[in-house]
Design a protein around this motif. Structure first.
Motif, PDB file in Angstrom:
ATOM      1  N   ILE A 103       0.833  -1.206   0.000  1.00 58.88           N
ATOM      2  CA  ILE A 103       0.000   0.000   0.000  1.00 58.88           C
ATOM      3  C   ILE A 103       0.864   1.251   0.000  1.00 58.88           C
ATOM      4  CG2 ILE A 103      -1.681   1.330   1.337  1.00 58.88           C
ATOM      5  CD1 ILE A 103      -2.734  -1.384   2.391  1.00 58.88           C
ATOM      6  N   THR A 126      -4.873   9.005   2.988  1.00 57.86           N
ATOM      7  CA  THR A 126      -4.629   7.569   2.849  1.00 57.86           C
ATOM      8  C   THR A 126      -3.218   7.209   3.307  1.00 57.86           C
ATOM      9  OG1 THR A 126      -6.103   7.566   0.926  1.00 57.86           O
ATOM     10  CG2 THR A 126      -4.724   5.622   1.248  1.00 57.86           C
ATOM     11  N   SER A 127      -2.246   8.000   2.896  1.00 56.92           N
ATOM     12  CA  SER A 127      -0.851   7.747   3.292  1.00 56.92           C
ATOM     13  C   SER A 127      -0.682   7.865   4.800  1.00 56.92           C
ATOM     14  CB  SER A 127       0.084   8.733   2.584  1.00 56.92           C
ATOM     15  OG  SER A 127       0.027   8.571   1.189  1.00 56.92           O
ATOM     16  N   ALA A 130      -2.227   4.780   6.504  1.00 56.39           N
ATOM     17  CA  ALA A 130      -1.371   3.605   6.320  1.00 56.39           C
ATOM     18  C   ALA A 130      -0.115   3.706   7.182  1.00 56.39           C
ATOM     19  CB  ALA A 130      -0.997   3.455   4.849  1.00 56.39           C
TER      20      ALA A 130
END
Length: 657
Positions: A103, A126-127, A130
Motif C-alpha cells: 500500500i 490515505t498515506s 497507512a
C-alpha cells in the motif's frame, strides 16, 4: 528443625553433666573413673551434635542444588518462550507488514503522477492512515525486541533537516485537522549532517510530536532543536516538542513510561494509541547514550524531548544551485523570521538588506516575491497572483529550497525520471511471491529503464537462471516452496558462474538478526520493505547497475583506437574474468587474487570498482573477511556481464562497419 533439637539435647546434656560435676565436687569423693565418664559424655554429646549439623548441612546442600537446577530449568524455559514469542512476532510482523508495504509503495508511486488538489488531499489522508497502522505494528514489534535485548542501533550519516521535514510531513496532517499551529525553532549552530541512527531518531521524534498534537485541543506545538554541549566533532542535542495541551500531574508523570499504559486510564479510549510509544522512545534514546526528558504541569501543557550525543559528519551542506544566492527577509514574526533565516542559511543562501534581490515577507507586501502564509493541506509552496506562497505552518527546509528553485526557474529533481540513458540493456531477476509487491517493483524498475523478469519463488528462480543471462537478483526472503535463504544457498553452491551473481534481500522482517541471517545465507546487500523508489535507485547506483559501473564506451574507444582492437581487448577481459571466477581460491590467496583483478578493472577505467578492490585487498590482508571477498566477486561478475552487453550493443557493431 533437627539442628534445633540437637541444640536442645546438648543443653540438657550440659545441665546433667554440670549437675553430676557439682554433686561430685560437693561430696569430695569423685574418683578418676567418674572424671573419665564425664569426658566420655562430653565427647558423645559433641559427636551427636556435630553429626546432626553435618546431616542437616548435607540436606540443605541437596535442597540448594535442587533449587538451582529448577531455576536453571525455569530460566531456560523462559528464554525458549521468549525466543518463540520473538519469532512469532517476527513472522506475524512479516505477514502484516507485507500488504502495508504494498500500500505504502503504491501510494508513493501515485504521488509521482499528476494529481489535482483534491486528489492530493485524499492521497495524503490515505498515506497518513497507512503510516499510522504501520507505526502501531512497529511499536509492538520493537517492544518485543527491546524486551528480548535484540534491538541494536545502526550508525550512518544523515541530514538533520531532512529528518525534521519527514517528521513534520507525518505529523502535520493531524495538526491541520485540529487547526493547530506547528512552529519550528532550530538553532543556527546545529551541524548539517550527523552520524547516528536516523530511523530510530525519526521514530522517537514522530512519537513525541504526534503525542503533542494528540493531547492539544487548541493553541500550538513548538518543536525545538538546540545544542547544549559541543566538544570537537561531537554535539549534544536537545530536541523536543512543547504543547499547550492538557498537561500531566506528578502521579501521571510517573506512569507514562510504563509499557501499555498512559497518563490516565481513560486516555487510550479518548486519544488512541498502544501506550508503548514513550516506553520504546526512552529505551531507544538510552541505547543512543541519551536521556529522555518530560516537563509538565497539569493544565499548563508539556515539554517532551530528549538529549542525545551525535558525531558531526559535516557542519554545512549547501545546495549547489542556491549557494551564494542573496535574498531579503522582511518577516516581522520573530519565530518565523528565525526559522526561515536558519533554513535559508543552511541551503547556502545569503541574507541581504538590498531591495533588488528576492524578497520574503509575512504580510501582504506587493514588493514581496514570496509571502509566508498558512496553507491548507500538505502543500508547502503555491502560486498566488504574482507571487509565491510559502507555507508557514510550519516552514520546512524542502519547501524553502523548492520556492528558491521556482524563483530561479530551476526544476527540482524529484527522482521520477522514466529512464536512465546510461543503462545498458542488462536483465535483472526479481524473486517475489506477493502480487502487490510484484506490481510495485515492476513499476519502479520500469521507471529506472531496467529489463527484468519475475519469479514467484526460489524454485522458479533457479530455473530462470538457466534460461537467460541475468546480472542482478532482487530476492524476497519468505516465500513458499523455496525461500530466499534456500535459493541463495543453492545458487552459491553451484559450480557454474552464477554462484557469484549479486543477490539483494528484500524483506519485511526487521529483526536485528535478519541482516546477519541474509549475509550468512550468501546475500550481498539488504533492502527493508517498504522500498521507496529513491532507496532502490540508490542501491542500483551503489552497485553500478544504472551507471554501468563507470564503463564509458567513448573513453574506451579513444584510449584503444580502432573498434576491432577494443572488441578484442574486451573479449579477452571477459574470458579472463570468467576463468578467474571459475577457479577455486584458497583463503590465504584471496588478497593476492583480488589485487590481480583490481588491476584488470583499473585498466578499463572502472575507478569505483578498483577502489573497492583496494579496500577489499587491505581488509583481506588484515583478516579473512568473507563478506568483503564475496561482494568483490559479485561486483566483478556484474562488470563482466556489463562488458559482454557493451560488446554486443556497441563495439561489435562498430567493428563491422
Amino acid at each position: 528443625m533437627r539442628v534445633g533439637v540437637s541444640m536442645r539435647m546438648g543443653v540438657i546434656f550440659i545441665w546433667l553433666i554440670s549437675a553430676v560435676s557439682f554433686a561430685a565436687d560437693y561430696q569430695h569423693n569423685a574418683d578418676a573413673k567418674e572424671i573419665d565418664l564425664w569426658l566420655v559424655l562430653v565427647i558423645i554429646f559433641t559427636v551427636v551434635f556435630l553429626g546432626g549439623i553435618a546431616l542437616r548441612f548435607k540436606r540443605l546442600m541437596k535442597d540448594k542444588n535442587d533449587i538451582e537446577a529448577a531455576l536453571i530449568t525455569s530460566r531456560k524455559k523462559a528464554e525458549e518462550e521468549t525466543e518463540i514469542k520473538a519469532n512469532f512476532l517476527a513472522t506475524m510482523s512479516h505477514e502484516i507488514r507485507t500488504p502495508i508495504h504494498g500500500i505504502l509503495g503504491m501510494l508513493d508511486q501515485i504521488a509521482m503522477t499528476p494529481l489535482n488538489f483534491e486528489q492530493k488531499q485524499m492521497l495524503a489522508v490515505t498515506s497518513s492512515s497507512a503510516s499510522m497502522l504501520y507505526n502501531i505494528v512497529s511499536e509492538v514489534l520493537d517492544y518485543s525486541k527491546l524486551e528480548a535485548g535484540k534491538l541494536t542501533i545502526e550508525l550512518r550519516p544523515f541530514v538533520l533537516r531532512e529528518l525534521i521535514d519527514n517528521v513534520l510531513l507525518v505529523s502535520g496532517h493531524e495538526a491541520r485537522k485540529k487547526n493547530l499551529s506547528v512552529e519550528l525553532h532550530i538553532e543556527p549552530n546545529l551541524a548539517a549532517v550527523y552520524v547516528g541512527d536516523e530511523y530510530r531518531l525519526r521514530q522517537v521524534l514522530i512519537n513525541i510530536v504526534s503525542n503533542a498534537v494528540k493531547f492539544t485541543h487548541k493553541g500550538r506545538v513548538l518543536i525545538t532543536l538546540e545544542v547544549v554541549h559541543e566538544d570537537d566533532d561531537k554535539q549534544v542535542l536537545k530536541i523536543g516538542a512543547q504543547d499547550s495541551g492538557v498537561g500531566m500531574s506528578q502521579e501521571e508523570l510517573e506512569r507514562i513510561f510504563h509499557p501499555f499504559s498512559q497518563a490516565e486510564t481513560s486516555t487510550t479510549r479518548r486519544f488512541g494509541g498502544t501506550g508503548l510509544g514513550l516506553t520504546i522512545s526512552r529505551q531507544l534514546i538510552e541505547l543512543m547514550a541519551g536521556e529522555m526528558i518530560v516537563e509538565s504541569e497539569k493544565g499548563q501543557g508539556s515539554w517532551v524531548g530528549f538529549t542525545v550525543p551525535l558525531v558531526i559528519s559535516a557542519r554545512r551542506k549547501p545546495d549547489p544551485y542556491l549557494n551564494g544566492l542573496q535574498v531579503n527577509v522582511a518577516v516581522s514574526d520573530p519565530i518565523l523570521n528565525a526559522s526561515l533565516t536558519t533554513h535559508l542559511l543552511s541551503l547556502g543562501v545569503e541574507i541581504s538588506d538590498k531591495t533588488s534581490v528576492f524578497r520574503f515577507s509575512d504580510d501582504d507586501d506587493e514588493k514581496a516575491d514570496v509571502q509566508l502564509a498558512p496553507l491548507s493541506g500538505m502543500v508547502g509552496v503555491r502560486r498566488y497572483k504574482n507571487r509565491w506562497l510559502l507555507n508557514s505552518q510550519p516552514i520546512m527546509n524542502r519547501s524553502v529550497r523548492l520556492v528558491c528553485y521556482e524563483l530561479l526557474g530551476l526544476e527540482e529533481d524529484t527522482g521520477a525520471q522514466s529512464v536512465y540513458e546510461a543503462v545498458l540493456p542488462v536483465r535483472i531477476l526479481v524473486v517475489e511471491d506477493n502480487d502487490v509487491n510484484q506490481t510495485l517493483v515492476a513499476h519502479q524498475l520500469n521507471q529506472l529503464g531496467v529489463l527484468f523478469d519475475i519469479a514467484d519463488n526460489g524454485n522458479d528462480a533457479l530455473s530462470f537462471l538457466t534460461q537467460k543471462d541475468y546480472v542482478f537478483v532482487l530476492c524476497d526472503c519468505h516465500m513458499p516452496y523455496m525461500d530466499g535463504y534456500q535459493f541463495t544457498e543453492h545458487t552459491r553452491a553451484q559450480p557454474v558462474i552464477y554462484r557469484d551473481i549479486p543477490i539483494i534481500a528484500m524483506t519485511a522482517d526487521v529483526l536485528p538478526a535478519q541482516r546477519a541471517r541474509c549475509l550468512e545465507a550468501g546475500m550481498n546487500d539488504f533492502l527493508s520493505k517498504p522500498i521507496p523508489f529513491q532507496e532502490l535507485r540508490d542501491l542500483f547506483r551503489r552497485w553500478g547497475v544504472v551507471d554501468n559501473n563507470g564503463l564509458d564506451i567513448e573513453a574506451l574507444k579513444t584510449a584503444f583506437g580502432k573498434a576491432d582492437v577494443l572488441e578484442e581487448i574486451l573479449n579477452a577481459t571477459v574470458k579472463s574474468l570468467v576463468a578467474e571466477l571459475d577457479k577455486p581460491v584458497a583463503a590465504l590467496e584471496r588478497a593476492e587474487w583480488v589485487h590481480k583483478q583490481t588491476g584488470t578493472v583499473a585498466l578499463l577505467g572502472l575507478t569505483s570498482l578498483a577502489e573497492f578492490g583496494t579496500y577489499a585487498e587491505i581488509t583481506l590482508r588484515d583478516n579473512c573477511e568473507h563478506q568483503v571477498y564475496r561482494d568483490f566477486r559479485s561486483r566483478l561478475f556484474l562488470v563482466m556481464r556489463q562488458i559482454e552487453c557493451m560488446i554486443n550493443e556497441h563495439v561489435s557493431q562498430d567493428a563491422r562497419r
